[in-house]
Design an enzyme around this catalytic site. Sequence first.
Site, short mmCIF file in Angstrom:
data_model
loop_
_atom_site.label_atom_id
_atom_site.label_comp_id
_atom_site.label_asym_id
_atom_site.label_seq_id
_atom_site.Cartn_x
_atom_site.Cartn_y
_atom_site.Cartn_z
CB THR A 285 -0.94 0.01 1.22
OG1 THR A 285 -1.77 1.16 1.19
CG2 THR A 285 -0.14 0.02 2.52
CG ASP A 286 -0.44 4.91 -1.86
OD1 ASP A 286 -1.31 4.71 -1.00
OD2 ASP A 286 -0.66 5.48 -2.93
CE LYS A 287 3.55 10.45 0.97
NZ LYS A 287 3.52 10.12 -0.46
#
Length: 431
Positions: A285-287
Amino acid sequence: MWRQLGAQFTDLFAMVLIVASGITFVAYELEQPRDLGTLQLAFAILGVVVLNAVIGFAQEYSAERTAESLQAMVPHTCRALRDGERLELPVRELVPGDVVAVEAGDAVSADCRAVEAHELSVNNAPLTGESNAVGRTAEPVAAGPPLEARNCLFMGTDVVAGSGRAVVFATGAGTEFGKIYRLAAAAPRQKTPLQRQVASMARRVAGAALAIGALLFAVRLPTGEPLVPLFVFALGVMVALVPEGLPATLSVSLAIGVRRMAKRHALIKRLLAVEALGSTTVICTDKTGTLTQAEMTVARVWADGLLHPVSGVGYAPVGEVDDPAAVRELLRVAGLCCNARLVPPTDLKHWRVLGDTTEGALLVVAAKAGVDLEAAEAATPRVTEFPFYSDRKLMTTVHRSNVGHHAYAKGAPSELLAHCTAIEWKASAGH
């Protein structure tokens, strides 16, 4: 719908059961005298296949209907200029060359080039993953990748602040968003771990059943038994080795998992996805807003040297502000200096904000303090606006009242205080 239902019968185990049912029917026809129990077994095996298909189809059909209801969040109309008139058109009727009007809170319906921009900024998170507002300009820019062009607006993004007009140059699948869709649609669908395990077991079971049935037939053939009863016996052994109840058991177990996920507000379109989720060991996942609800909430208001706690979370105006009378005027000004709109629940069953999330949080806390913003806007209508932009770090709106004009501003504390010559301070106990 028929293709979706038919796909439920293409699973290898389902095909094995169908073949087993067919073999049982053949055995019934060859038996002398015919045994009604054999016919009942044939129908029972076929019934298991049908039941399994119905369970899977019903779950996937229900999930697709739910997914379609979520499309209420997608804009279906837009404001376009044609023949000098401003019209509200269905998005599907937009064509390259149309001029569209956009303002804060709008969703961009096509890829277009800005020809008029008034402090226009957009949120390109659906394309870039970065949720920060990005300013747009109507001036020409150097040639380069479209996503880096500061005079372009893209389908699927949201207008955060300002207003403007833009000329459409791509629609539908031809947009940057459409390219992402085509890549996702072209990706081959892989089988889940459970599908691979069941298919492997079905191959082993089918091979073992055929081998054992053939072996028994060959072993008993020299004994001189009649050929037809011997063949029926071998067929019966092959059918007995097939676990007819396994597919239905799997489908029911997965359906229970889907229902449990639904209670936690997770939408599962395919039954097998539940098992695939359980087999996951790493989630990449990303932020940016991936693991959050993308909602902001005011937790405290500071006024006259005191903190006023605020209860409630999210965009539902449910909660209270401690000593609301002391901060009501402050929150009235904050609410009037906003372009966002608070949308009550409809089919989506939850409150949402059109526009900047920070402004949405201000609208919610104002409502919790008992501020009637509609009445406030009617009493002090907005005359003009100086939108927020990165250099100024402030947003200012000018309002007309019975005693003259008032300027309401919000923004970075350092910038706002630098413009102030006085502060309104009401004495409170201990301050």
